[in-house]
Design an enzyme around this catalytic site. Structure first.
Site, PDB file in Angstrom:
ATOM      1  N   HIS A  47     -44.270 -44.386  19.011  1.00 18.79           N
ATOM      2  CA  HIS A  47     -43.924 -43.104  19.259  1.00 18.79           C
ATOM      3  C   HIS A  47     -42.821 -43.692  20.376  1.00 18.79           C
ATOM      4  O   HIS A  47     -42.852 -44.417  21.300  1.00 18.79           O
ATOM      5  CB  HIS A  47     -44.793 -42.299  20.080  1.00 18.79           C
ATOM      6  N   ASP A  52     -49.403 -38.418  13.321  1.00 22.88           N
ATOM      7  CA  ASP A  52     -49.312 -38.191  11.844  1.00 22.88           C
ATOM      8  C   ASP A  52     -50.235 -39.285  11.235  1.00 22.88           C
ATOM      9  O   ASP A  52     -50.480 -39.202  10.054  1.00 22.88           O
ATOM     10  CB  ASP A  52     -47.945 -38.572  11.363  1.00 22.88           C
TER      11      ASP A  52
HETATM   12  C1  SDX Z   1     -43.545 -37.562  15.214  1.00 20.98           C
HETATM   13  O1  SDX Z   1     -40.480 -37.238  19.525  1.00 20.98           O
HETATM   14  C2  SDX Z   1     -41.626 -36.534  19.132  1.00 20.98           C
HETATM   15  O2  SDX Z   1     -42.388 -36.290  19.946  1.00 20.98           O
HETATM   16  C3  SDX Z   1     -42.089 -36.897  17.516  1.00 20.98           C
HETATM   17  C4  SDX Z   1     -43.593 -36.272  17.259  1.00 20.98           C
HETATM   18  C5  SDX Z   1     -43.543 -34.597  17.538  1.00 20.98           C
HETATM   19  O3  SDX Z   1     -44.466 -34.097  17.753  1.00 20.98           O
HETATM   20  O4  SDX Z   1     -42.506 -33.909  17.196  1.00 20.98           O
HETATM   21  O5  SDX Z   1     -44.516 -36.619  18.207  1.00 20.98           O
HETATM   22  C6  SDX Z   1     -43.694 -36.324  15.825  1.00 20.98           C
HETATM   23  O6  SDX Z   1     -42.328 -37.806  14.857  1.00 20.98           O
HETATM   24  C7  SDX Z   1     -44.443 -38.926  15.467  1.00 20.98           C
HETATM   25  C8  SDX Z   1     -43.787 -39.998  14.977  1.00 20.98           C
HETATM   26  C9  SDX Z   1     -44.150 -40.224  13.414  1.00 20.98           C
HETATM   27  N1  SDX Z   1     -43.424 -41.296  12.808  1.00 20.98           N
HETATM   28  C10 SDX Z   1     -44.001 -42.446  12.332  1.00 20.98           C
HETATM   29  O7  SDX Z   1     -45.262 -42.552  12.422  1.00 20.98           O
HETATM   30  C11 SDX Z   1     -43.010 -43.622  11.609  1.00 20.98           C
HETATM   31  C12 SDX Z   1     -43.463 -44.909  12.158  1.00 20.98           C
HETATM   32  N2  SDX Z   1     -42.994 -44.938  13.759  1.00 20.98           N
HETATM   33  C13 SDX Z   1     -41.664 -45.640  13.972  1.00 20.98           C
HETATM   34  O8  SDX Z   1     -40.621 -45.352  13.219  1.00 20.98           O
HETATM   35  C14 SDX Z   1     -41.145 -45.352  15.569  1.00 20.98           C
HETATM   36  O9  SDX Z   1     -42.357 -45.850  16.109  1.00 20.98           O
HETATM   37  C15 SDX Z   1     -40.723 -43.969  15.855  1.00 20.98           C
HETATM   38  C16 SDX Z   1     -39.702 -43.753  15.237  1.00 20.98           C
HETATM   39  C17 SDX Z   1     -41.717 -43.214  15.801  1.00 20.98           C
HETATM   40  C18 SDX Z   1     -40.275 -44.335  17.362  1.00 20.98           C
HETATM   41  O10 SDX Z   1     -39.481 -45.306  17.418  1.00 20.98           O
HETATM   42  P1  SDX Z   1     -38.733 -45.807  18.651  1.00 20.98           P
HETATM   43  O11 SDX Z   1     -38.966 -45.195  19.658  1.00 20.98           O
HETATM   44  O12 SDX Z   1     -37.165 -45.824  18.184  1.00 20.98           O
HETATM   45  O13 SDX Z   1     -38.942 -47.550  18.737  1.00 20.98           O
HETATM   46  P2  SDX Z   1     -37.994 -48.488  17.931  1.00 20.98           P
HETATM   47  O14 SDX Z   1     -37.935 -48.323  16.591  1.00 20.98           O
HETATM   48  O15 SDX Z   1     -37.165 -48.686  19.089  1.00 20.98           O
HETATM   49  O16 SDX Z   1     -39.286 -49.605  18.238  1.00 20.98           O
HETATM   50  C19 SDX Z   1     -39.430 -50.318  19.474  1.00 20.98           C
HETATM   51  C20 SDX Z   1     -40.268 -51.667  18.954  1.00 20.98           C
HETATM   52  C21 SDX Z   1     -39.680 -52.470  17.607  1.00 20.98           C
HETATM   53  O17 SDX Z   1     -39.994 -53.710  17.899  1.00 20.98           O
HETATM   54  P3  SDX Z   1     -38.675 -54.740  18.253  1.00 20.98           P
HETATM   55  O18 SDX Z   1     -37.466 -54.545  17.543  1.00 20.98           O
HETATM   56  O19 SDX Z   1     -38.592 -54.229  19.903  1.00 20.98           O
HETATM   57  O20 SDX Z   1     -39.468 -56.155  18.316  1.00 20.98           O
HETATM   58  O21 SDX Z   1     -41.341 -51.209  18.361  1.00 20.98           O
HETATM   59  C22 SDX Z   1     -41.506 -51.611  16.945  1.00 20.98           C
HETATM   60  C23 SDX Z   1     -40.211 -51.860  16.521  1.00 20.98           C
HETATM   61  O22 SDX Z   1     -40.178 -52.590  15.432  1.00 20.98           O
HETATM   62  N3  SDX Z   1     -41.974 -50.465  16.282  1.00 20.98           N
HETATM   63  C24 SDX Z   1     -43.170 -50.603  15.436  1.00 20.98           C
HETATM   64  C25 SDX Z   1     -43.491 -49.305  15.050  1.00 20.98           C
HETATM   65  N4  SDX Z   1     -42.688 -48.312  15.849  1.00 20.98           N
HETATM   66  C26 SDX Z   1     -42.002 -49.221  16.745  1.00 20.98           C
HETATM   67  N5  SDX Z   1     -43.461 -51.830  14.828  1.00 20.98           N
HETATM   68  C27 SDX Z   1     -44.551 -51.460  13.659  1.00 20.98           C
HETATM   69  N6  SDX Z   1     -44.796 -50.256  13.314  1.00 20.98           N
HETATM   70  C28 SDX Z   1     -44.335 -49.200  14.091  1.00 20.98           C
HETATM   71  N7  SDX Z   1     -44.757 -47.719  13.704  1.00 20.98           N
END
Ligand code: SDX
Length: 469
Positions: A344, A400
């Site tokens: 998140h 989710d």
């Molecule tokens: C919702 O914003 C809100 O409030 C949204 C929400 C709402 O109520 O409106 O809460 C609802 O959208 C919940 C999120 C649902 N999405 C998912 O479950 C999809 C999987 N999650 C990821 O795509 C991600 O965690 C996000 C999009 C939710 C957040 O992404 P960020 O903040 O842009 O994080 P990032 O991509 O910059 O990741 C930072 C690090 C990375 O690793 P490094 O490159 O630093 O080594 O964390 C890792 C990412 O690879 N990472 C994950 C991960 N999420 C982040 N690694 C594995 N699995 C994941 N799910």
């Protein structure tokens, strides 16, 4: 408490206790006072860290894993409130009195009657369309039918096609006999009154209209997809019960009604998430609330946002069994692939909504073999992710991850998980749009230009070996 749902309340209060215990070590939030704009903030790509406005609608504490709506903790609202109360609270800033709540509920049932809008949907291949695209279509039809935002001389199409026999359309109130006949003949007058209230497609009435109408459209899409006809709301039922009733034609049990009500409360608002921001950006141009909600629906659909709940179920099917979780996760982790339902932008702790949805999913899965299997896989995957990415990158389950198991146990198809999220989030979208418009300023961030300058214009015949920047 409503019919045998005390267990759900106890489950929520236990989750609250656990959350307080596990996060008491986290720093208290530095509660901010009104800022003197312009302010300094460190902004990352995707506006990470940017503060776009002030709000009193809701607060997300990422360190502690707290979620607050207008000052009330989400656990208390799930334990003691209803979605009608919570959407009123988000929109109007106070919990409603008994009189206000009664009037609001009546209003929502009245606004959920959009037979002509649903009739327009029938001329589209709804059963083949993405349900979120149907929701957007429905909001545009509602805008066309109930507001005159386009032209002052907008005349509603008076050719009212009788939608269906009355058996499938419980009346808002249940007049019988001669009184009922008058009710029917007054339809035009009644709908004209609604149109007058909604006129400018921007006030509170339009927000109430969308809150009720998006739910109606979603339920209609579910009925059409299942080969049935849309149903009108039953005025005796609550918002959550009507949503389930209009989706599948069956009045839900008190337990199903309570579970859906808690799910709707949990999804109602969440700070400046992508879909809320999208609806605010559209509204900030002084477009209208119907188109703003349409933009929110579009943004929510994405699998990085609300669309993740459907992808999580696909992920469980791909994993297959609990025994295969470890190998599956290792492969994904090595490929640095994101695990749906985890991570998140704000929460670097457990998402409090997952703290409620996980025990709800467990409770529901004890009554469904498919749910039980999914819950086993989910729990095993959660342990794998939290024991590795949790400590390394503060990646925890988000809203989710467990919601889909709850909905699956209620017999809801995965393609309607995100639409249910949208039905609930109309409350947060409209509340924040209305609040922002009080001190509106069109959103206009900047981009870092990394391109070239002073390039010579190349005539057509001399092109072909240019190098892109
Ligand atoms: C919702 O914003 C809100 O409030 C949204 C929400 C709402 O109520 O409106 O809460 C609802 O959208 C919940 C999120 C649902 N999405 C998912 O479950 C999809 C999987 N999650 C990821 O795509 C991600 O965690 C996000 C999009 C939710 C957040 O992404 P960020 O903040 O842009 O994080 P990032 O991509 O910059 O990741 C930072 C690090 C990375 O690793 P490094 O490159 O630093 O080594 O964390 C890792 C990412 O690879 N990472 C994950 C991960 N999420 C982040 N690694 C594995 N699995 C994941 N799910």
């Amino acid at each position: 408490m409503r019919g045998g749902t005390q267990e759900i309340t106890d489950l929520i209060l236990n989750a609250k206790e656990r959350a307080i215990k596990e996060t008491s070590h986290e720093p208290e939030p530095e509660l901010t006072q009104p800022q003197k704009w312009p302010i300094n903030c460190t902004v990352g790509p995707g506006l990470e860290g940017a503060i776009a406005c002030e709000t009193k609608v809701g607060y997300v504490n990422g360190a502690k894993g707290w979620l607050i709506y207008r000052g009330y903790n989400i656990f208390d609202l799930c334990a003691y409130s209803t979605f009608e109360e919570v959407s009123y609270l988000l929109l109007h800033g106070l919990l409603p009195t008994a009189t206000q709540l009664e009037a609001f509920k009546k209003k929502l049932v009245q606004y959920a009657h959009i037979p002509y809008t649903k009739r327009l949907l029938l001329s589209f291949p709804v059963e083949k369309m993405n349900p979120m695209a149907v929701l957007r279509l429905g909001t545009s039809f509602m805008r066309q039918e109930f507001t005159d935002v386009e032209s002052e001389d907008y005349i509603a199409d008076t050719v009212r096609i009788i939608n269906a026999d009355e058996d499938s359309i419980p009346m808002e109130t249940k007049p019988m006999g001669e009184e009922h006949a008058i009710y029917e003949f007054r339809r035009e007058e009644r709908e004209k009154k609604i149109r007058d209230e909604l006129k400018g497609a921007g006030g509170d009435e339009s927000c109430h209209h969308l809150l009720a109408g998006v739910a109606s459209v979603m339920a209609a899409a579910a009925r059409l997809r299942a080969g049935g006809y849309p149903l009108e709301p039953d005025p005796e039922l609550s918002f959550a019960a009507n949503l389930l009733y209009m989706m599948n034609g069956k009045v839900p049990s008190p337990l199903e009604e309570r579970i859906m009500d808690v799910a709707l409360i949990l999804h109602a608002d969440h700070g400046m998430n992508a879909s809320t921001f999208a609806s605010m950006v559209v509204a900030s141009t002084l477009s209208d609330i119907y188109l703003s909600v349409g933009a929110g629906i579009a943004a929510l659909q994405g699998p990085l946002h609300g669309g993740a709940n459907e992808k999580v179920i696909e992920m469980f099917h791909e994993i297959g069994t609990e025994a295969q979780v470890k190998a599956w996760f290792e492969k994904k982790r090595a490929a640095k692939e994101k695990i749906m339902g985890f991570g998140h932008r704000v929460y670097k702790a457990y998402d409090p909504r997952a703290r409620v949805l996980a025990p709800l999913a467990e409770y529901m899965s004890n009554k469904s073999p498919e749910g039980k299997k999914m819950f086993g896989i989910a729990k095993a995957l959660e342990n794998e992710v939290v024991s590795t990415l949790g400590s390394e990158k503060k990646i925890f389950p988000n809203v989710d991850f467990y919601s889909g198991i709850v909905y699956t146990c209620m017999g809801i198809a995965p393609e309607f998980f995100t639409p249910i999220f949208a039905v609930s989030r109309v409350a947060g979208w409209t509340a924040r749009v209305q609040e922002y418009l009080k001190n509106n300023r069109i959103f206009r961030p900047r981009a870092m230009y990394l391109g070239a300058f002073d390039k010579e214009y190349t005539p057509l015949e001399q092109r072909g070996n240019e190098k892109k920047d």
